[in-house]
Motif scaffolding. Sequence first.
Motif, PDB file in Angstrom:
ATOM      1  N   THR A  49     -57.400 -64.569   4.035  1.00 20.76           N
ATOM      2  CA  THR A  49     -56.974 -63.187   4.265  1.00 20.76           C
ATOM      3  C   THR A  49     -58.161 -62.294   4.581  1.00 20.76           C
ATOM      4  N   THR A  50     -59.253 -62.466   3.851  1.00 15.11           N
ATOM      5  CA  THR A  50     -60.447 -61.652   4.077  1.00 15.11           C
ATOM      6  C   THR A  50     -61.039 -61.935   5.458  1.00 15.11           C
ATOM      7  N   ILE A  51     -61.072 -63.193   5.842  1.00 11.64           N
ATOM      8  CA  ILE A  51     -61.623 -63.557   7.149  1.00 11.64           C
ATOM      9  C   ILE A  51     -60.734 -63.029   8.268  1.00 11.64           C
ATOM     10  N   LEU A  52     -59.414 -63.149   8.118  1.00 13.87           N
ATOM     11  CA  LEU A  52     -58.510 -62.635   9.148  1.00 13.87           C
ATOM     12  C   LEU A  52     -58.600 -61.114   9.260  1.00 13.87           C
ATOM     13  N   THR A  53     -58.873 -60.444   8.151  1.00 13.00           N
ATOM     14  CA  THR A  53     -59.065 -58.999   8.196  1.00 13.00           C
ATOM     15  C   THR A  53     -60.357 -58.664   8.938  1.00 13.00           C
ATOM     16  N   ALA A  54     -61.395 -59.461   8.742  1.00 18.70           N
ATOM     17  CA  ALA A  54     -62.642 -59.274   9.483  1.00 18.70           C
ATOM     18  C   ALA A  54     -62.435 -59.571  10.969  1.00 18.70           C
ATOM     19  N   VAL A  55     -61.598 -60.560  11.287  1.00 16.98           N
ATOM     20  CA  VAL A  55     -61.270 -60.860  12.689  1.00 16.98           C
ATOM     21  C   VAL A  55     -60.576 -59.660  13.326  1.00 16.98           C
ATOM     22  N   LEU A  56     -59.777 -58.969  12.533  1.00 12.82           N
ATOM     23  CA  LEU A  56     -59.115 -57.757  13.022  1.00 12.82           C
ATOM     24  C   LEU A  56     -60.148 -56.727  13.469  1.00 12.82           C
ATOM     25  N   ASN A  81     -55.208 -57.350  24.458  1.00 15.04           N
ATOM     26  CA  ASN A  81     -55.912 -57.383  23.177  1.00 15.04           C
ATOM     27  C   ASN A  81     -55.209 -56.492  22.150  1.00 15.04           C
ATOM     28  N   ALA A  82     -54.643 -55.378  22.605  1.00 14.57           N
ATOM     29  CA  ALA A  82     -53.910 -54.496  21.691  1.00 14.57           C
ATOM     30  C   ALA A  82     -52.698 -55.213  21.108  1.00 14.57           C
ATOM     31  N   LEU A  83     -52.015 -56.004  21.930  1.00 14.41           N
ATOM     32  CA  LEU A  83     -50.869 -56.773  21.417  1.00 14.41           C
ATOM     33  C   LEU A  83     -51.306 -57.806  20.386  1.00 14.41           C
ATOM     34  N   ILE A  84     -52.454 -58.437  20.610  1.00 15.11           N
ATOM     35  CA  ILE A  84     -52.986 -59.403  19.641  1.00 15.11           C
ATOM     36  C   ILE A  84     -53.343 -58.679  18.341  1.00 15.11           C
ATOM     37  N   LEU A  85     -53.954 -57.498  18.442  1.00 10.29           N
ATOM     38  CA  LEU A  85     -54.285 -56.698  17.252  1.00 10.29           C
ATOM     39  C   LEU A  85     -53.026 -56.358  16.451  1.00 10.29           C
ATOM     40  N   ILE A  86     -51.985 -55.921  17.145  1.00 12.42           N
ATOM     41  CA  ILE A  86     -50.739 -55.559  16.463  1.00 12.42           C
ATOM     42  C   ILE A  86     -50.117 -56.789  15.805  1.00 12.42           C
ATOM     43  N   GLY A  87     -50.139 -57.913  16.490  1.00  9.51           N
ATOM     44  CA  GLY A  87     -49.586 -59.141  15.928  1.00  9.51           C
ATOM     45  C   GLY A  87     -50.324 -59.590  14.679  1.00  9.51           C
ATOM     46  N   LEU A  88     -51.652 -59.593  14.724  1.00  6.70           N
ATOM     47  CA  LEU A  88     -52.442 -60.005  13.562  1.00  6.70           C
ATOM     48  C   LEU A  88     -52.278 -59.013  12.415  1.00  6.70           C
ATOM     49  N   GLY A  89     -52.240 -57.724  12.736  1.00  5.67           N
ATOM     50  CA  GLY A  89     -52.025 -56.715  11.690  1.00  5.67           C
ATOM     51  C   GLY A  89     -50.663 -56.877  11.037  1.00  5.67           C
ATOM     52  N   GLY A  90     -49.638 -57.143  11.837  1.00  5.44           N
ATOM     53  CA  GLY A  90     -48.300 -57.379  11.292  1.00  5.44           C
ATOM     54  C   GLY A  90     -48.244 -58.636  10.441  1.00  5.44           C
ATOM     55  N   PHE A  91     -48.930 -59.691  10.886  1.00  3.61           N
ATOM     56  CA  PHE A  91     -48.973 -60.933  10.109  1.00  3.61           C
ATOM     57  C   PHE A  91     -49.635 -60.701   8.758  1.00  3.61           C
ATOM     58  N   LEU A  92     -50.775 -60.016   8.764  1.00  4.26           N
ATOM     59  CA  LEU A  92     -51.481 -59.751   7.504  1.00  4.26           C
ATOM     60  C   LEU A  92     -50.650 -58.867   6.578  1.00  4.26           C
ATOM     61  N   THR A  93     -49.968 -57.891   7.142  1.00  6.58           N
ATOM     62  CA  THR A  93     -49.127 -57.021   6.331  1.00  6.58           C
ATOM     63  C   THR A  93     -47.979 -57.805   5.715  1.00  6.58           C
TER      64      THR A  93
END
Length: 111
Positions: A49-56, A81-93
């Motif tokens: 989770t911490t690494i994926l947040t850093a990837v964000l 890239n914005a769509l990838i950001l939204i997807g990763l943010g949604g996954f982490l949430t």
Amino acid sequence: MMRMVSAARSPFKNAGTFAGLHGINGDLIALTILVMIGCSFGSRYPWRTTILTAVLFVLLVIQAVLAHTGIPALSGLHGVNALILIGLGGFLTGRNWAFGRRAANATQPQQ
């Protein structure tokens, strides 16, 4: 003819204002992601989770670079890239939501 050209340009009169607000929004998101990384360390979330947040955050830096390349084909990847950001943010949430099913299962008494 001149009137048509003027009418075509009128929607872009305030474009600079909205571009500035768009940039400020990106700066606030960067600050929020840095706080999220600190909270991820502080709350002892799993390393994944911490690494994926850093990837964000890395994706957000790439987002800023893509926005200012000056090469139209490369700058077009700003939206992808914005769509990838939204997807990763949604996954982490979704994965770490405090009020999800995992939290409800953890508070139920064991039999």
